[in-house]
Each structure stands twice: as structure tokens, then as C-alpha cells.
Motif scaffolding. Structure first.
Motif: not given
Length: 678
Positions: A510-519, A522-528, A555-567
Motif C-alpha cells: 500500500v502506498t500511503l495517502a496524506d492523512l493529515s487534517n483527516k478526522t 476518516q483515518a480509520q475507514k482508510y485503514a480498514t 509519511g505520505e508516499g511511503a510503501v507499506v504492506h497490508e497488516g503493517d501499523e501506521v501511527t
């Protein structure tokens, strides 16, 4: 040679593999190249002949030139303490003789494929002017991938001086000996073709064409008797395929194929529908120069030579002269001569009559005491009961009844007989039957967690059709099997079975989107949606509204795997000057992994061909109540595949308490409504 002996300081003997007429073979390990090899030692009784040793070395070195995928490669030639040896490629498998015994009846197409490999190898040898002289199934090795490899090149040629006999034994197997070799003649390329024809005969019928009590009797049949028809044994064999056997095994070398390439071309098209109407091959019946023995009747009916016909004339003329000299008693003289000749004729007639009676007596005695013979009927494809009846009608009895797998003959029907059909036997002799149990079945194993590549290759070699379905999984490594379409332990016919494997491609990225200023919601829905786990931290902010994301890691644009943790760092809003003091502390909570639900699901749907990554993981949702959270919203969501400990951070007003609740796969497994510092 004893086990553990190191030949030439390099080849350590492991065990004996077999003994032949000319050499003994051992499995050895090459200590330099770290590989297993076959070591062939010239027999002791051949080591004292300097001529044989020279030929062995010369021809063995020539054999190293034969580099072909269907010829056992010769690596090294040497001598130690008078022992002449060859070091060759070690082929792990079996020889063609045992392969025929274990797999007969063999499909015609497979027979042709094996023969094409052998013919290709012999063609190369003949191009190097090397004649094998001892081609037989025992010298053809079949490895685990069903690749045929010819062995014993070099030795067979090196010992050409002993082309027929050696210490009163026939060199090689007499069952595959060409007529010209059986007569003591020189072996040629056509001699190898004859042996190849006998091998093709055996693969089609399961037996050799000629049997006998002694090697001499079998050798005589090779140049006196016609090869039995393979179609008499198996009528389903196409005439074109039988013609290959007949032409290759013609008595005269001139009637055989001119070279193995011609035989290979003829064999390649023998199953073609275009050759369905082909007539049976009949070799030219020319005189081959052999001495013929004429029957006695031919001699007795032949006209006498002129010299023999005139031999009695002097007697007649002298008798006539006697009659004319004594004119006074002509009648008396004539009468005396007639009386003197009649007794002699009677003696000859009587002796002839006695001889005739003796001959008639011998013939009658042979007819009376000769055992009554019968022919084994063809019962292939018949039901067992029908076969028994036909054998009884032919005045034969049923011997042992064997069960054997067959893909060509229906269940409970006769696959073959021993002796084969057409064989002449004494009446009431026993005939063994082989009854079909249907196609050979294979018991499937449990391949979950195994490598797809090796498992698919193994099953395809057995005849299975294998399909692959790719599935993302965070718990199963890439390339490993997650699920199989046919349950383990099931017995199936490989040729009739399609196996589908669900294979892990590993976790999706997964290439992470920019979640800043999201509620937070909204962030939990993106993660799900992207199968990510979230962790939260909190901080005061004058720029970001309360409960919105201040920043993320990665941060935004980082490539992670499904199941990884985002803080995510969540805003508490602006810090008030009169805010009351707070207590900050953490609580560790152990979450046990539960696989009982997966086992019950697998039992209910054992034949399912698809799966998801959740089949081996638990979905965990954690609710937390403190200054920044409420139990009505999810604090953290994650998947686990083993027991997992999580750390829950609390921020509560001084003197107040927090709470948490852990839900695993929809069931509350842990909760605490009064969490305080210490």
C-alpha cells in the motif's frame, strides 16, 4: 570391492549397484566435485588379457565423446592396482526391464516417446562409428523424470573380440541377439537395430518374442523362427506400429532399416490416422546362402544318373551271350537264371516291407504317446468369468489370478495372460491371469504450507492438471499453498483430476495517502479499506482542529504492506491555561490467538477452492475510554496470527479512571471499566 574404499584417492565406494557379464558397478561419491557417480570395474577374469585392457582403455576414451542427453555420460577412465575402471554419471531411477514390469501395459504414445529417446542416442553413437552390440532393457536407465539413458557404451565395443561367446556363455542377453550375431558373425549397425526392434516388441507386449531352456535354443530361434505378431497379443496395436517391429527384426540385415534415423521417422508416424490402412510388412524372401537339407522323399523320387542306369548293361549282355553260346540247351539255361534271380528280389522286397512296418510302428507310437497340445486363447479384455470359460474350453486351467492397474482395460477384465495367447501348451496346463483394477489411483496429501512450484511439478508428472489461484495473505509466505481444491487423503485417478491451489502472493503493498487534517473516523475507514493497523498518539495543537490528524508515521508516499501499523498523532485542540492536571500511564493487555473457529470452518467447507488471509488470522478491535477517547468508537483495529500483547496509553484527569474493551472476531474477550495509574 569393499564399502568405504577410495578409488584413486577420489571416488569413495558407497555400495554395490549390480554385477554384469563384463563388469561390476558401484555407487561412489566424487570427493573433489562432491557428487554421486557410478564406478564400473572390469571383471577380474578380463584383467589379465593385455589386448582386452588396451581395447577397454581405447574404446572407453572414445565413449567420452558421446555427450548426449540420452546417454549415460562417462566422466573418467583410469586404472589402480591393475583394476580398469570407468567413472560415469549416476542415474537415480530404474532400468527399462523393471519399468516395463512395473508399468505394463504402457500407453503406445509413451512407448514411442521412450523409443525416440533411445533411437536418438543410438543415432549419435552410430554417427561416431560406435556399435553398442548389447542393447537390451537392462542397459536402458529411466530416471525420475522418465528420461531414458543408454549405458554400457564403450565396454560392449571394447570387447568386440568376444562378440559371441566368452567362457562358454553368450555375451549380453541372448533374448536381444541379432541372427547374424547368433551365427557368430560380425555385429553391424543393423544388429543394433534388430535389438531395438526386440525391445520395442517387449514394451508393446510385456514379454520377449523367444523363450527357451538354454541360450543356444533361444539363439537358434532368432535365425530360424519368425517373430510372433504383436497384434496377436494385443489386437489394438496399429498395423503401422507392428510394421516397425517387423522391419526392425527382419532376419536379413538388408531387409531392416538402413539406419536408426529411418526407424525413428517411421515410428514417429506409426499412430497417425493416415496410416490406418497400412498392409502388413513382409520382408523379401531371398536365399541367404544357408545350407539346405533335402527330405528323403526328394532323393527317392529323383531320376537316376545315366551312369547308374547303364551299370547293369554288362550283366544283361553277358547273359545274352551265354544264351547264344549254348544253343543245345537254351530253355534250360534261361530257366536256371530266372530261378536264381527271384529269391534275391524277394529278400529285398521283404527287407523293404519290414522297414516300412517299423517306420509305421514308430509313427503310430509317436502319435499315441505324444502329449496332446492346445493353444492359449486370447482373452484380453474379457471378464474373468468369460476368460475362465474360454480357457476351460481350450482344455486349460486357471492358475494364479493377479490384480493390476490399467488405464486401457476396464475394471475386472483381463489385462494379460502368462503364457501369452497363441502359446502352445500341454492340455490342462495352468494359465495365470492379470485382472484390471482400473486406472492407477493416487492418494493425495495435505499440501497446505508446501511450495506450489515443487508440488505442482510433482503432481503434473503423475498426470494431474494443476491450476493456480493467487491470493494475498499477510500470514502465509509468498509461493506457499493456502488451500487445495481436492481434500487430502482422497484417492483419485491423476489423468482424470484437476487440482486447483490457492497460492499466497504475500501481503499486498500500500502506498500511503496524506492523512493529515483527516478526522479520526476518516483515518480509520482508510485503514480498514487497505487492511492497515492504526496506532494513535495525542497532542495539543493550535493549527489542527480537535480530533483531526496532525501527522502520520510513515509519511505520505511511503510503501507499506497490508497488516503493517501506521501511527497517527491526533489533535486535542488548543491547550487551556486552567486545564486541570492529568495522569498519563500505559496498560499492557495480552490478546490470545484463537484457531478453533478456523478448524470448524475448514471442516464445513473442506472442498472449497478459495480462501482469504483471514482464514488463518483473528480480527481484533480495541475500544478505549480516557480524556481523548470514548468506548463508542474503535481505538485500534488489527489482525493477529498468534498470541499478541498490546500497550494501551491512557490520559485521564487526576483522580479519574479509564476503561477498555477487546473484541476478537465479534466476541468480547477482555474489558476493564476502572483503569487507574497503579
Amino acid at each position: 570391492m569393499r564399502t568405504g574404499y577410495t578409488l584413486n584417492g577420489r571416488y569413495r565406494i558407497i555400495r554395490a549397484l549390480g554385477e554384469g557379464g563384463m563388469a561390476n558397478v558401484y555407487l561412489a561419491h566424487d570427493l573433489i566435485l562432491d557428487r554421486d557417480v557410478s564406478v564400473k570395474l572390469l571383471r577380474l577374469d578380463l584383467r589379465d588379457d593385455p589386448g582386452t585392457i588396451r581395447r577397454f582403455q581405447r574404446e572407453a576414451l572414445a565413449a567420452t565423446e558421446l555427450v548426449h542427453s540420452n546417454i549415460v555420460q562417462v566422466y573418467d577412465v583410469g586404472e589402480e592396482n591393475g583394476m580398469q575402471y570407468l567413472v560415469m554419471e549416476y542415474v537415480e531411477g530404474t532400468d527399462l526391464k523393471a519399468y516395463i514390469k512395473d508399468h505394463f501395459p504402457i500407453a503406445y504414445q509413451e512407448v514411442i516417446q521412450i523409443m525416440e529417446q533411445i533411437l536418438s542416442a543410438v543415432k549419435m553413437a552410430h554417427e561416431h562409428n560406435i556399435i553398442h552390440r548389447d542393447l537390451k532393457p537392462q542397459n536402458i536407465l529411466i530416471d525420475r523424470n522418465r528420461v531414458a539413458k543408454i549405458t554400457d557404451f564403450g565396454i560392449a565395443v571394447a570387447l568386440s573380440e568376444h562378440s559371441l561367446t566368452q567362457t562358454n556363455t553368450v555375451l549380453g542377453s541372448v533374448h536381444y541377439l541379432s541372427p547374424e550375431q547368433a551365427r557368430g558373425g560380425m555385429a553391424t549397425k543393423q544388429s543394433d537395430i534388430y535389438s531395438l526392434g526386440i525391445m520395442l516388441y517387449e514394451m508393446l507386449t510385456g514379454t520377449v518374442p523367444f523363450e527357451g531352456e538354454t541360450a543356444v535354443s533361444i539363439a537358434l530361434k532368432h535365425f530360424q523362427s519368425e517373430i510372433p505378431s504383436v497384434r496377436d497379443i494385443d489386437p489394438r496395436i496399429p498395423q503401422a506400429l507392428e510394421n516397425v517391429v517387423l522391419k526392425a527384426t527382419s532376419k536379413r540385415p538388408a531387409d531392416r532399416y538402413t539406419d536408426v534415423e529411418s526407424m525413428a521417422e517411421d515410428l514417429k508416424t506409426s499412430l497417425s490416422p493416415k496410416r490406418a490402412g497400412e498392409v502388413k510388412f513382409v520382408p523379401a524372401n531371398d536365399d541367404d546362402g544357408e545350407t539346405k537339407v533335402l527330405p528323403a522323399s526328394a532323393l527317392s523320387s529323383a531320376p537316376l544318373p545315366a551312369s547308374a542306369a547303364t551299370k547293369s548293361e554288362p550283366e544283361d549282355s553277358s547273359a545274352a551271350a551265354t544264351m547264344t553260346q549254348d544253343d543245345s540247351t537254351p530253355a534250360k539255361g534261361k530257366k536256371k537264371r530266372k530261378k536264381s534271380r527271384h529269391p534275391r528280389r524277394r529278400k529285398f522286397l521283404l527287407a523293404g516291407l519290414v522297414a516300412l512296418l517299423l517306420i509305421l510302428g514308430v509313427l503310430i507310437g509317436m502319435a499315441i504317446f505324444k502329449p496332446q497340445m492346445t493353444s492359449v486363447p486370447s482373452v484380453i479384455g474379457r471378464k474373468e468369468a468369460t476368460a475362465r470359460t474360454e480357457l476351460k474350453t481350450a482344455h486349460l486351467t486357471v492358475g494364479e489370478v493377479h490384480k493390476t492397474a490399467s488405464s486401457k482395460v476396464k475394471v475386472n477384465r483381463v489385462v494379460r495372460t502368462e503364457p501369452r495367447s497363441g502359446t502352445q501348451l500341454k492340455r490342462q496346463s495352468a494359465v495365470d491371469l492379470w485382472i484390471s483394477t482400473g486406472p492407477k489411483r493416487f492418494k493425495l496429501g495435505n499440501y497446505q504450507g508446501d511450495s506450489y512450484a515443487s508440488t505442482a511439478a510433482k503432481l503434473e508428472a503423475l498426470g494431474f492438471t494443476v491450476h493456480r489461484e493467487s491470493v494475498h495473505s499477510s500470514s502465509v509466505p509468498a509461493g506457499k499453498i493456502i488451500q487445495q481444491s481436492i481434500a487430502a487423503g482422497k484417492n483419485v485417478v491423476p489423468a482424470n483430476s484437476d487440482m486447483t491451489f490457492s497460492v499466497s502472493t504475500g501481503s499486498a503493498t500500500v502506498t500511503l495517502a496524506d492523512l493529515s487534517n483527516k478526522t479520526k473516523a476518516q483515518a480509520q475507514k482508510y485503514a480498514t479499506d487497505h487492511n492497515l493497523n492504526l496506532a494513535f498518539q495525542y497532542a495539543y495543537s493550535t493549527d489542527v482542529a480537535k480530533d483531526h490528524v496532525i501527522k502520520q508515521s510513515p509519511g505520505e508516499g511511503a510503501v507499506v504492506h497490508e497488516g503493517d501499523e501506521v501511527t497517527l498523532t491526533i489533535s486535542r485542540g488548543e491547550q487551556k491555561a486552567d486545564s486541570t492536571s492529568t495522569d498519563k500511564f500505559s496498560v499492557n493487555v495480552k490478546i490470545p490467538f484463537d484457531d478453533s473457529s478456523d478448524e470448524s470452518d475448514a471442516a464445513d467447507d473442506s472442498d472449497s477452492s478459495s480462501s482469504s488471509s483471514s482464514s488463518t488470522a483473528n480480527l481484533v478491535q480495541i475500544y478505549l475510554k480516557d480524556q481523548d477517547h470514548g468506548l463508542s468508537s474503535i481505538y485500534k483495529q488489527m489482525t493477529i496470527t498468534a498470541d499478541t500483547t498490546v500497550t494501551l496509553p491512557f490520559t485521564v484527569a487526576a483522580g479519574k479512571s479509564g476503561a477498555y474493551k477487546v473484541v476478537r472476531d465479534g466476541h468480547v474477550i477482555a474489558s476493564d471499566n476502572h483503569v487507574t495509574k497503579n
